[in-house]
Design a protein around this motif. Structure first.
Motif, PDB file in Angstrom:
ATOM      1  N   ARG A 159      32.115  13.767  52.592  1.00  0.00           N
ATOM      2  CA  ARG A 159      32.836  12.792  52.299  1.00  0.00           C
ATOM      3  C   ARG A 159      33.793  12.990  51.330  1.00  0.00           C
ATOM      4  NH1 ARG A 159      30.433   7.434  52.511  1.00  0.00           N
ATOM      5  NH2 ARG A 159      28.263   7.704  52.902  1.00  0.00           N
ATOM      6  N   ILE A 160      34.465  14.395  50.856  1.00  0.00           N
ATOM      7  CA  ILE A 160      35.272  14.603  49.974  1.00  0.00           C
ATOM      8  C   ILE A 160      36.539  14.780  50.964  1.00  0.00           C
ATOM      9  CG2 ILE A 160      36.580  16.780  48.207  1.00  0.00           C
ATOM     10  CD1 ILE A 160      33.419  16.981  47.602  1.00  0.00           C
ATOM     11  N   ALA A 161      37.274  14.744  50.695  1.00  0.00           N
ATOM     12  CA  ALA A 161      38.312  14.513  51.531  1.00  0.00           C
ATOM     13  C   ALA A 161      39.661  15.230  51.546  1.00  0.00           C
ATOM     14  CB  ALA A 161      39.621  12.948  51.885  1.00  0.00           C
ATOM     15  N   GLY A 162      40.101  15.222  49.689  1.00  0.00           N
ATOM     16  CA  GLY A 162      41.079  15.597  49.395  1.00  0.00           C
ATOM     17  C   GLY A 162      40.546  16.157  47.508  1.00  0.00           C
ATOM     18  N   ALA A 163      41.557  16.991  47.558  1.00  0.00           N
ATOM     19  CA  ALA A 163      41.556  17.826  45.751  1.00  0.00           C
ATOM     20  C   ALA A 163      42.809  17.300  44.891  1.00  0.00           C
ATOM     21  CB  ALA A 163      41.425  18.980  45.220  1.00  0.00           C
ATOM     22  N   VAL A 164      42.625  17.461  43.681  1.00  0.00           N
ATOM     23  CA  VAL A 164      44.230  17.075  43.360  1.00  0.00           C
ATOM     24  C   VAL A 164      43.692  18.124  41.972  1.00  0.00           C
ATOM     25  CG1 VAL A 164      45.448  15.673  42.097  1.00  0.00           C
ATOM     26  CG2 VAL A 164      44.554  14.458  43.777  1.00  0.00           C
ATOM     27  N   VAL A 165      44.974  18.611  41.222  1.00  0.00           N
ATOM     28  CA  VAL A 165      44.815  19.470  40.326  1.00  0.00           C
ATOM     29  C   VAL A 165      45.298  18.985  39.074  1.00  0.00           C
ATOM     30  CG1 VAL A 165      45.439  21.724  39.593  1.00  0.00           C
ATOM     31  CG2 VAL A 165      44.472  21.551  41.913  1.00  0.00           C
ATOM     32  N   THR A 166      45.232  18.530  37.902  1.00  0.00           N
ATOM     33  CA  THR A 166      45.843  18.007  36.938  1.00  0.00           C
ATOM     34  C   THR A 166      46.517  18.811  35.950  1.00  0.00           C
ATOM     35  OG1 THR A 166      44.087  16.792  35.765  1.00  0.00           O
ATOM     36  CG2 THR A 166      44.779  15.325  37.526  1.00  0.00           C
ATOM     37  N   LYS A 167      47.398  18.563  35.418  1.00  0.00           N
ATOM     38  CA  LYS A 167      47.883  18.562  33.430  1.00  0.00           C
ATOM     39  C   LYS A 167      47.977  20.343  33.709  1.00  0.00           C
ATOM     40  CE  LYS A 167      43.871  16.532  31.424  1.00  0.00           C
ATOM     41  NZ  LYS A 167      42.675  16.592  30.522  1.00  0.00           N
ATOM     42  N   PHE A 168      49.434  20.216  35.409  1.00  0.00           N
ATOM     43  CA  PHE A 168      49.986  21.421  35.270  1.00  0.00           C
ATOM     44  C   PHE A 168      51.017  21.904  34.583  1.00  0.00           C
ATOM     45  CE2 PHE A 168      52.918  24.387  37.731  1.00  0.00           C
ATOM     46  CZ  PHE A 168      51.700  25.405  37.697  1.00  0.00           C
ATOM     47  N   ARG A 169      50.873  22.889  33.675  1.00  0.00           N
ATOM     48  CA  ARG A 169      52.786  23.914  33.398  1.00  0.00           C
ATOM     49  C   ARG A 169      53.164  24.887  34.127  1.00  0.00           C
ATOM     50  NH1 ARG A 169      51.279  21.368  27.450  1.00  0.00           N
ATOM     51  NH2 ARG A 169      49.432  21.129  27.363  1.00  0.00           N
ATOM     52  N   GLY A 170      53.830  24.043  34.418  1.00  0.00           N
ATOM     53  CA  GLY A 170      54.965  25.574  34.351  1.00  0.00           C
ATOM     54  C   GLY A 170      55.696  25.648  35.840  1.00  0.00           C
ATOM     55  N   GLY A 188      38.631  24.015  53.217  1.00  0.00           N
ATOM     56  CA  GLY A 188      38.924  23.016  54.796  1.00  0.00           C
ATOM     57  C   GLY A 188      39.318  22.187  53.951  1.00  0.00           C
ATOM     58  N   VAL A 189      38.896  22.344  52.391  1.00  0.00           N
ATOM     59  CA  VAL A 189      39.866  20.310  51.862  1.00  0.00           C
ATOM     60  C   VAL A 189      41.180  20.796  51.467  1.00  0.00           C
ATOM     61  CG1 VAL A 189      39.151  19.053  49.833  1.00  0.00           C
ATOM     62  CG2 VAL A 189      36.921  20.075  51.102  1.00  0.00           C
ATOM     63  N   PRO A 190      41.968  20.174  51.973  1.00  0.00           N
ATOM     64  CA  PRO A 190      43.501  20.412  51.826  1.00  0.00           C
ATOM     65  C   PRO A 190      44.078  19.646  49.489  1.00  0.00           C
ATOM     66  CG  PRO A 190      42.836  17.711  52.400  1.00  0.00           C
ATOM     67  CD  PRO A 190      41.883  18.946  52.810  1.00  0.00           C
ATOM     68  N   VAL A 191      44.412  20.728  49.665  1.00  0.00           N
ATOM     69  CA  VAL A 191      45.029  19.928  47.969  1.00  0.00           C
ATOM     70  C   VAL A 191      45.987  18.869  47.943  1.00  0.00           C
ATOM     71  CG1 VAL A 191      46.069  20.759  46.167  1.00  0.00           C
ATOM     72  CG2 VAL A 191      44.160  21.512  47.052  1.00  0.00           C
ATOM     73  N   LEU A 192      45.560  17.503  47.928  1.00  0.00           N
ATOM     74  CA  LEU A 192      46.947  16.881  48.095  1.00  0.00           C
ATOM     75  C   LEU A 192      47.594  16.071  46.554  1.00  0.00           C
ATOM     76  CD1 LEU A 192      44.153  13.790  49.634  1.00  0.00           C
ATOM     77  CD2 LEU A 192      45.633  15.618  50.938  1.00  0.00           C
ATOM     78  N   GLY A 193      47.323  17.418  45.809  1.00  0.00           N
ATOM     79  CA  GLY A 193      48.785  17.297  45.080  1.00  0.00           C
ATOM     80  C   GLY A 193      48.687  17.839  43.521  1.00  0.00           C
ATOM     81  N   VAL A 194      49.513  17.813  42.743  1.00  0.00           N
ATOM     82  CA  VAL A 194      49.215  19.196  41.601  1.00  0.00           C
ATOM     83  C   VAL A 194      50.331  17.622  40.742  1.00  0.00           C
ATOM     84  CG1 VAL A 194      49.695  20.564  40.008  1.00  0.00           C
ATOM     85  CG2 VAL A 194      49.413  20.717  42.887  1.00  0.00           C
ATOM     86  N   LEU A 195      49.414  17.314  39.251  1.00  0.00           N
ATOM     87  CA  LEU A 195      49.946  17.062  38.473  1.00  0.00           C
ATOM     88  C   LEU A 195      50.507  17.520  37.770  1.00  0.00           C
ATOM     89  CD1 LEU A 195      48.527  14.029  40.552  1.00  0.00           C
ATOM     90  CD2 LEU A 195      48.473  13.416  38.134  1.00  0.00           C
ATOM     91  N   PRO A 222      49.040  10.821  50.036  1.00  0.00           N
ATOM     92  CA  PRO A 222      47.573  10.452  50.766  1.00  0.00           C
ATOM     93  C   PRO A 222      46.980  11.908  51.639  1.00  0.00           C
ATOM     94  CG  PRO A 222      49.793   8.936  50.973  1.00  0.00           C
ATOM     95  CD  PRO A 222      49.927  10.560  50.016  1.00  0.00           C
ATOM     96  N   GLY A 223      47.666  11.800  52.188  1.00  0.00           N
ATOM     97  CA  GLY A 223      47.039  12.751  54.020  1.00  0.00           C
ATOM     98  C   GLY A 223      45.857  12.416  54.298  1.00  0.00           C
ATOM     99  N   PRO A 224      44.694  12.886  53.955  1.00  0.00           N
ATOM    100  CA  PRO A 224      43.703  11.994  54.765  1.00  0.00           C
ATOM    101  C   PRO A 224      42.303  10.731  53.804  1.00  0.00           C
ATOM    102  CG  PRO A 224      42.507  14.339  54.196  1.00  0.00           C
ATOM    103  CD  PRO A 224      44.280  13.610  53.459  1.00  0.00           C
TER     104      PRO A 224
END
Length: 491
Positions: A189-200, A217-224, A484-486
């Motif tokens: 069911r995991i459609a994607g991943a997001v990474v948070t609290k990025f600096r640099g 095979g899981v897309p990274v949909l964003g880096v916050l 949004p991706g998948p």
């Protein structure tokens, strides 16, 4: 039937609440009928709705979604009270106090049924449900009873967005390890991943993102980026441990010698500490969470916050000598809810609240009131006419907030009662059951002004500026940095 997106995490405090709130506001602004949901929450930061209490994050997310908060948004709430016990709240009403084992043995089926029913009602009434998970979705010891994550994904037929915090380090190990440990049907069911609290420089992260996607095979949909939109904190993970000190509001550009410090004892069972966030946002105001054993030297005012266990936290303050230091403190003192109860002379029926068997204990004795606990719990929104005295001298007009408390407090002598005949105040000390007191400008401005005056610190004129809407800021973070991706939703 609504689409459901579960915002799950690799750990606690990774940014799930911010992403869920941002999605709710973003979709609502696109004309989508959206509702938040968290099947089971564990937090002592709660809010009152017409049907009872829910966790603060779902209250906030409902506001972000532009819908009225209801108990369906958080049907099961666990409020830790010490010694391994939590108060169980189902559909907004307190059921009782239970250890974890007893909860799972005797109340799990009822909690699951309540969560299923609440989600079904939301799904029937809205186009999208944005569900928030709890802690890590990969707790393998809990997979047979993980209501907020595994069970929600299954009964809601949800797609899952996996959130990981890079600030903690090991973000790729957290993501890959989580994917390895979740049940197979949840992994699908995991459609994607997001990474948070990025600096640099994000370009330095790109090779790792590519390797992660190739491996899983899981897309990274964003880096916050590292950014705090200003939403209320859900739990005490955001606070320092009991024995440490931390200051909020110190990065506002105002020199320390032109600032005042509001000391807040870091109670072991602190609750609703979001009451202090509006003060920390005031220019020149430092909110210092201090250990109960800490000196009050350098403090210009003291606020005693709420507590999930007033009696035991009061005893902890006394054991640390805080009562003597507070008695010798000559600045403004405010007690909120449990803090108000502590400031009184006595607490009766104490065994109903504390973990001991004492029936009556002495309070801090700074207000002529006595508190009597009962099994009945007050949960309600309130509006009061404030006649400001003491630490709130000069304030007036209508103030609003909410009350969530066991027991009632009554005066033992003549004393000002500044909130429509409730609360109590002297020239220096004030107590009230009203949470969100300082979100009201009249009360906040009076307290800040009186604290500066009592400290003898001249405050530079502060221009009144509109504060950025935290819901809009959260939505902007998601819109700008997540594709949004998948996912089953689009923006």
């Amino acid at each position: 039937m609504a689409e459901t997106l579960l915002v799950a995490g690799t750990a606690s405090h990774v940014g799930k609440s911010t992403i869920a709130a941002g999605l709710c506001r973003l979709l609502a602004d696109r004309g989508v009928s959206v509702a938040p949901f968290k099947a089971q929450n564990m937090s002592n930061n709660a809010r009152a709705t017409p049907g009872g209490e829910i966790g603060v994050s779902q209250y906030v997310q409902a506001r972000a979604a532009r819908v009225s908060p209801t108990t369906d948004h958080n049907p099961v709430l666990l409020k830790p009270r010490g010694d391994g016990e939590s108060q169980l709240v189902v559909d907004g009403a307190a059921v009782g106090d239970y250890a974890a084992g007893q909860y799972y043995e005797d109340h799990w089926d009822d909690a699951l049924a309540a969560a299923r029913a609440a989600h079904a009602r939301l799904a029937a009434a809205h186009d999208v449900v944005v569900a928030e998970g709890a802690g890590s979705i990969a707790e393998i010891n809990l997979h047979d009873r993980d209501l907020a994550n595994v069970e929600t994904a299954r009964f809601a037929d949800a797609d899952v967005l996996l959130v990981a915090d890079i600030e903690r380090g090991g973000v790729f190990a957290s993501l890959v390890g989580t994917l390895e440990l979740v049940p197979g049907d949840i992994r699908d069911r995991i459609a994607g991943a997001v990474v948070t609290k990025f600096r640099g420089d994000q370009s330095l992260l790109a090779p790792g993102l590519d390797a992660f996607e190739e491996r899983t095979g899981v897309p990274v949909l964003g880096v916050l980026p590292y950014d705090d939109p200003g939403l209320p904190e859900e739990d005490s993970v955001a606070l320092p441990p009991v024995g440490e000190r931390a200051v909020r509001g110190a990065d506002d550009g105002v020199p320390d010698h032109q600032s005042v410090t509001v000391a807040v004892p870091r109670l072991p069972r602190i609750s609703n500490f979001t009451d202090l966030q509006p003060l920390a946002a005031e220019p020149g105001v430092r909110v210092a969470y201090v250990p109960p054993s800490a000196s009050l030297d350098g403090a210009d005012a003291v606020v005693l916050p709420g507590s999930k266990n007033t009696v035991d936290d009061l005893l902890a303050l006394r054991e640390a000598g805080f009562d003597e230091r507070l008695a010798g403190f000559d600045g403004p003192v405010v007690g909120l809810c449990g803090g108000y109860q502590m400031l009184g002379e006595t607490i009766s029926n104490a065994s109903l609240e504390g973990t001991g068997d004492e029936d009556r204990i002495d309070g801090l004795g700074l207000l002529p009131v006595r508190t009597v606990f009962s099994a009945e719990k007050t949960v309600e929104h309130v509006e009061r006419e404030l006649d400001g005295v003491g630490p709130l001298a000069g304030a007036g007009g209508t103030v609003s907030g909410y009350e969530i408390h066991m027991g009632d407090s009554e005066p033992t002598a003549d004393v000002a009662r500044p909130f429509d005949g409730t609360g109590a105040a002297t020239a220096r000390v004030l107590g009230t059951y009203l949470h969100d007191l300082f979100t009201n400008r009249t009360a906040r401005d009076a307290f800040v002004r009186n604290t500066f005056e009592a400290a003898g610190v001249a405050r530079d004129p502060v221009e009144s500026t509109a504060r950025p809407d935290p819901y809009d800021r959260a939505a902007e973070l998601v819109e700008t940095h997540v594709e949004p991706g998948p996912l089953p939703v689009d923006w």
